[in-house]
Scaffold this motif. Structure first.
Motif, mmCIF file in Angstrom:
data_model
loop_
_atom_site.group_PDB
_atom_site.id
_atom_site.type_symbol
_atom_site.label_atom_id
_atom_site.label_comp_id
_atom_site.label_asym_id
_atom_site.label_seq_id
_atom_site.Cartn_x
_atom_site.Cartn_y
_atom_site.Cartn_z
ATOM 1 N N ARG A 134 -17.217 6.774 -24.370
ATOM 2 C CA ARG A 134 -16.489 5.810 -25.184
ATOM 3 C C ARG A 134 -16.301 6.364 -26.594
ATOM 4 O O ARG A 134 -17.016 7.268 -27.020
ATOM 5 C CB ARG A 134 -17.238 4.473 -25.260
ATOM 6 N N GLN A 135 -15.324 5.814 -27.293
ATOM 7 C CA GLN A 135 -15.142 6.095 -28.717
ATOM 8 C C GLN A 135 -15.913 5.042 -29.506
ATOM 9 O O GLN A 135 -15.808 3.856 -29.217
ATOM 10 C CB GLN A 135 -13.662 6.049 -29.095
ATOM 11 N N ALA A 136 -16.669 5.482 -30.494
ATOM 12 C CA ALA A 136 -17.495 4.537 -31.255
ATOM 13 C C ALA A 136 -17.496 4.929 -32.723
ATOM 14 O O ALA A 136 -17.411 6.112 -33.073
ATOM 15 C CB ALA A 136 -18.921 4.525 -30.720
ATOM 16 N N SER A 137 -17.580 3.902 -33.571
ATOM 17 C CA SER A 137 -17.687 4.138 -35.006
ATOM 18 C C SER A 137 -19.129 4.474 -35.363
ATOM 19 O O SER A 137 -20.067 3.903 -34.795
ATOM 20 C CB SER A 137 -17.245 2.901 -35.793
ATOM 21 N N LEU A 138 -19.286 5.403 -36.285
ATOM 22 C CA LEU A 138 -20.625 5.788 -36.720
ATOM 23 C C LEU A 138 -21.159 4.792 -37.737
ATOM 24 O O LEU A 138 -20.470 4.445 -38.694
ATOM 25 C CB LEU A 138 -20.593 7.179 -37.369
ATOM 26 N N SER A 139 -22.362 4.360 -37.516
ATOM 27 C CA SER A 139 -23.042 3.551 -38.528
ATOM 28 C C SER A 139 -23.484 4.467 -39.665
ATOM 29 O O SER A 139 -23.507 5.694 -39.510
ATOM 30 C CB SER A 139 -24.277 2.883 -37.904
ATOM 31 N N PRO A 140 -23.842 3.907 -40.826
ATOM 32 C CA PRO A 140 -24.341 4.765 -41.916
ATOM 33 C C PRO A 140 -25.507 5.653 -41.483
ATOM 34 O O PRO A 140 -25.572 6.820 -41.863
ATOM 35 C CB PRO A 140 -24.768 3.740 -42.977
ATOM 36 N N GLN A 141 -26.419 5.121 -40.672
ATOM 37 C CA GLN A 141 -27.545 5.939 -40.210
ATOM 38 C C GLN A 141 -27.074 7.069 -39.305
ATOM 39 O O GLN A 141 -27.564 8.198 -39.379
ATOM 40 C CB GLN A 141 -28.562 5.068 -39.479
ATOM 41 N N GLU A 142 -26.093 6.782 -38.449
ATOM 42 C CA GLU A 142 -25.571 7.818 -37.567
ATOM 43 C C GLU A 142 -24.825 8.883 -38.345
ATOM 44 O O GLU A 142 -24.863 10.073 -37.996
ATOM 45 C CB GLU A 142 -24.669 7.177 -36.506
ATOM 46 N N GLN A 143 -24.130 8.476 -39.422
ATOM 47 C CA GLN A 143 -23.492 9.477 -40.271
ATOM 48 C C GLN A 143 -24.538 10.398 -40.889
ATOM 49 O O GLN A 143 -24.329 11.606 -41.001
ATOM 50 C CB GLN A 143 -22.671 8.795 -41.363
ATOM 51 N N ARG A 144 -25.662 9.825 -41.289
ATOM 52 C CA ARG A 144 -26.740 10.652 -41.842
ATOM 53 C C ARG A 144 -27.247 11.654 -40.798
ATOM 54 O O ARG A 144 -27.511 12.819 -41.125
ATOM 55 C CB ARG A 144 -27.893 9.766 -42.313
ATOM 56 N N GLU A 145 -27.361 11.200 -39.555
ATOM 57 C CA GLU A 145 -27.845 12.104 -38.519
ATOM 58 C C GLU A 145 -26.833 13.204 -38.235
ATOM 59 O O GLU A 145 -27.204 14.340 -37.917
ATOM 60 C CB GLU A 145 -28.153 11.326 -37.240
ATOM 61 N N SER A 146 -25.543 12.873 -38.368
ATOM 62 C CA SER A 146 -24.512 13.893 -38.191
ATOM 63 C C SER A 146 -24.600 14.926 -39.302
ATOM 64 O O SER A 146 -24.455 16.128 -39.066
ATOM 65 C CB SER A 146 -23.126 13.241 -38.168
#
Length: 460
Positions: free
Chosen positions: A414-426
């Motif tokens: 699926r396509q999903a928006s990154l949460s702020p925490q997920e952006q940090r992990e990226s």
């Protein structure tokens, strides 16, 4: 791990070219001065046969001129196929020799550490290479023979690459950590950066053109017209409607798009536009901007930083069965067992989730092997590469990772928006990759520095 053959060395790239995609390559290590003794490389002897001789000795193991010549010629062929400009043969040979020295020193360290690759792992690697090039293993072997490479030589190269990959995982990847402080610092630096090349901006404009021959009275009238448009825009009127009413843009497509200029990096906009909008928030409108073309009113439609993670990603949901190698279960036996599991699942005689609960040797077993929704970079590269190649509902061949032997079923994407925490992990994943390159380079230099290397001149 056999799926990480993206870590092939220069020598192995040369062996496999042109079969393997040009993106594959070894993380670079710094060349060592004084390795230029290879030249002249590959000079033919009398009768048209190439004379062979030792060009380097690494801890008593030789590297021959023919090894360097063959790798250099094939690598040069690959670079040509990629459309790159010609490279000086002597310089390329010196680089190949240095890489071969590094590789031999690392293989020696791997042997001393007891790291090896069994035939099952080599079989899997050979099958992966064939699949990547959309051919069967017999077809791959025929192609290699046509290029002058014996199947046994090819398998020896694969064994070396598996061993090197396992060594680098143990010696390099286990050392690399990225702290929260480093992620915070990276984000602060990027968010405060004013480098236009790192910013992406989408602007819309109303342009009131001023002819080169305009008199001061005409210029004043045109400025007054632009000011009326600005006043109405600041009052909240629809900007696209004002574009159609006031803008003199010669591009009809731009008029139809409400004056939108499109998302692009800041360095592709005129400096005047950047200066007028750099402190504006999305949705804000600039003051009048005077250029050689006339008067401009700019609206900020979108701003984002191209070097920060994308806001949306493709997520995968997979489940797996993991068997760990042990004195009671060899890697090959684990692979055979998982192959049997796959056959029974495909035949409808067993359920993947039930087998995972009964057989899998990790924490996901209780959930039927379900690993949940995962963003790119969450799994080790060899696991993720195989998972990404699957279609929903498809089951992989058994694959080896540092954790053991896996059987993977892709359940959904699926396509999903990154949460702020997920952006940090990226961001953390980006920083870790950079650290891996730096740590690998230092480690490779250290291994090279501890090896006894004798460089020999060509025989006279």
């Amino acid at each position: 791990m056999t799926h990480r053959l993206v870590a092939l060395s220069v020598a192995s790239l040369a062996l496999l070219a042109p079969l393997i995609a040009p993106a594959q390559g070894l993380r670079p290590s710094a060349p060592v001065a004084g390795s230029g003794v290879v030249a002249p490389v590959g000079l033919p002897a009398a009768g048209g046969l190439a004379a062979d001789y030792i060009v380097a000795v690494v801890n008593s193991e030789p590297i021959t001129n023919n090894e360097v010549r063959a790798a250099t010629q094939r690598l040069a062929q690959q670079l040509t196929q990629q459309g790159r400009p010609p490279v000086d043969a002597s310089a390329l040979a010196r680089e190949v020799l240095e890489r071969l020295i590094n590789e031999k020193a690392q293989l020696q360290q791997a042997r001393e550490s007891g790291i090896d690759a069994d035939s099952a792992a080599i079989d899997q690697a050979e099958q992966n290479i064939a699949q990547q090039n959309q051919m069967t293993v017999p077809e791959l072997r025929r192609r290699l023979v046509q290029q002058g490479t014996a199947p046994g030589q090819f398998r020896n190269q694969l064994r070396d690459q598996i061993v090197l990959t396992r060594l680098r995982e143990r010696e390099v990847e286990s050392r690399v950590r990225v702290s929260d402080l480093e992620v915070d610092q990276y984000l602060r630096e990027k968010q405060s950066s004013n480098d236009p090349a790192t910013q992406q901006i989408n602007l819309a404009q109303i342009v009131v053109s001023v002819p080169d021959t305009a008199t001061p009275v005409q210029v004043a009238a045109l400025q007054a017209r632009a000011q009326r448009a600005l006043t109405r825009a600041l009052a909240g009127e629809d900007f696209a409607a004002l574009v159609r009413e006031f803008s003199d843009a010669s591009d009809s497509a731009s008029l139809a798009a409400g004056g939108e200029l499109g998302l692009r990096t800041g360095d592709r906009y005129p400096p005047l536009f950047l200066q007028a909008t750099q402190n504006l928030a999305v949705g804000a409108i600039s003051a009048l901007v005077r250029s050689g073309a006339g008067f401009h009113i700019l609206k900020v439609l979108e701003k984002k930083r191209g070097d920060l993670p994308a806001m949306t990603v493709t997520q995968s949901r997979a489940r797996h069965i993991l068997l760990r190698a042990s004195p009671q279960l060899s890697e090959g036996a684990a692979r055979d067992k998982l192959n049997e599991f796959k056959k029974t699942i495909l035949a409808g005689k067993a359920n993947f989730a039930e087998l995972a609960r009964e057989q899998s040797q990790d924490g996901s077993a209780a959930q039927g092997g379900d690993l949940g929704w995962a963003n790119p970079g969450m799994f080790v590269p060899e696991f993720e590469a195989v998972m990404n190649a699957l279609e929903p509902g498809q089951i992989s061949e058994p694959l080896v990772s540092r954790f053991g032997v896996h059987l993977i079923e892709l359940m959904e994407r699926r396509q999903a928006s990154l949460s702020p925490q997920e952006q940090r992990e990226s961001v953390r994943a980006q920083l870790r990759e950079k650290k891996l390159d730096e740590t690998y380079a230092r480690w490779a230099q250290d291994v090279r520095g501890r090896a006894y290397v004798e460089l020999r001149e060509p025989p006279q």
